[in-house]
Design an enzyme around this catalytic site. Sequence first.
Site, PDB file in Angstrom:
ATOM      1  N   CYS A 149      37.115  18.694 -47.150  1.00  0.00           N
ATOM      2  CA  CYS A 149      38.142  17.643 -47.249  1.00  0.00           C
ATOM      3  C   CYS A 149      39.569  18.206 -47.262  1.00  0.00           C
ATOM      4  O   CYS A 149      40.526  17.472 -47.037  1.00  0.00           O
ATOM      5  CB  CYS A 149      37.915  16.808 -48.496  1.00  0.00           C
ATOM      6  SG  CYS A 149      36.283  16.081 -48.562  1.00  0.00           S
TER       7      CYS A 149
ATOM      8  N   HIS B 177      44.128  12.976 -50.261  1.00  0.00           N
ATOM      9  CA  HIS B 177      42.757  12.803 -49.775  1.00  0.00           C
ATOM     10  C   HIS B 177      42.114  11.620 -50.489  1.00  0.00           C
ATOM     11  O   HIS B 177      42.161  11.518 -51.722  1.00  0.00           O
ATOM     12  CB  HIS B 177      41.957  14.084 -50.038  1.00  0.00           C
ATOM     13  CG  HIS B 177      40.499  13.909 -49.832  1.00  0.00           C
ATOM     14  ND1 HIS B 177      39.971  13.335 -48.700  1.00  0.00           N
ATOM     15  CD2 HIS B 177      39.433  14.213 -50.627  1.00  0.00           C
ATOM     16  CE1 HIS B 177      38.663  13.295 -48.798  1.00  0.00           C
ATOM     17  NE2 HIS B 177      38.308  13.817 -49.964  1.00  0.00           N
TER      18      HIS B 177
ATOM     19  N   ASN C 261      35.614   7.631 -47.746  1.00  0.00           N
ATOM     20  CA  ASN C 261      36.046   9.027 -47.776  1.00  0.00           C
ATOM     21  C   ASN C 261      35.692   9.652 -46.417  1.00  0.00           C
ATOM     22  O   ASN C 261      34.517   9.879 -46.128  1.00  0.00           O
ATOM     23  CB  ASN C 261      35.312   9.727 -48.930  1.00  0.00           C
ATOM     24  CG  ASN C 261      35.646  11.203 -49.046  1.00  0.00           C
ATOM     25  OD1 ASN C 261      36.144  11.820 -48.112  1.00  0.00           O
ATOM     26  ND2 ASN C 261      35.343  11.781 -50.191  1.00  0.00           N
TER      27      ASN C 261
END
Length: 345
Positions: A129, A272, A302
């Site tokens: 990520c 994020h 996500n």
Amino acid sequence: MDARVNRPVPPPVRPIGVRIAGTGSCLPAKVLTNADLEKVMDTSNDWIVQRTGIRTRHITDRQAGESVKDLAVAALRAALSDAGLTAKDLDLILMATMTPEMECPASACIVSQMVGAGHAGAMDLNAACSGFVFGMNIAHDLIRGGTYRTIGLIGADTLSRLMDYSNAGRSTAIIFGDGAGAAILRATDDTSKGILAQSMHADGEGWKDIYVPHTDHDFPAGTPPDRSKCGYVQMNGSSVFKFAVGTFPDLIQETLDKAGLKASDVDMFVCHQSNQRILHAARDRFGLPEDKLYINIDRVGNTVGASVPLCLDELRKSGRIRDGHLVMFVAFGGGLTWGSSLWRV
Ligand code: UT7
């Protein structure tokens, strides 16, 4: 003879600014709602919304042959068009992904061929990520160093192909979605533009918190190998959650300190999108108004490497990130990795 005496004198270094010349993004057309998930696993819309803030996520149509390269190409083309450039203007393509097309070649090479970038350099980077934020720091410094002028940076992931959409995978499958975002970073004579402070960190001790096993040997010591888990993301959600709640604010503070700034100086925080509760905790810790820390996790979930550039593109297109703004990008993820990039855009 003293070698230093004969060393060639380097030319004077001309300061180089770096600007975000264009952005683009792509979400697959197929939408996976919480109601869809309720049909295949023991979960509920209420649980998912309360624990994560997520209502929908987009996933690739694998049966139709849709994959990460298609999302990445669409995002890069959109970013090039936004910048008023063509693929031939690119010196380098960097693609942050943990779900590449294949182990070889790098997905960036396939994307390069599809967009017609000729012999521009192309490679992938995997920091889960954190990949796009790490990529921003790397691309920026390559340009500021003077060797590269225009870099296409992509963040693209299709975690849906690593999800177990059954009860066994319910704590991960509800979170992740697919997508891609891209930015064109370009040299400029305006030296006020570019990174003011950055960081990249990793703690390999934490690899066991998010991993994708393929063989018995991939399971951490103390975890019995289980073939039914191979090929699917294994995540210790509560451990990552605790790590993130502590790390996000520390990362923001560390970056502000490096730049000698306060949180209130920053026009926008692009974080994020891991879990809405983690984002709210960071916002509360710095007393930020709602509109200064962007949240789109409710719509897209996500999206791993695509998470930050998707936000960036939405914020630029809606005029909430404008020329001259101070923007902090922050991310954390598998590795464990975490990093930041504070820009005058
Ligand atoms: O992108 C970077 C990496 N990832 C992250 O940032 C993720 C960080 N972690 C999280 O977002 C959260 O940990 C999750 C959303 C993954 C899970 O939320 P949680 O509040 O930490 O739940 P939990 O794993 O502690 O589970 C609590 C309960 C358990 O039941 P029991 O044992 O208390 O009876 C789970 O079995 O919730 C249960 N549960 C579910 N229930 C309904 C787990 N997943 C689900 C589900 N639906 N989908």
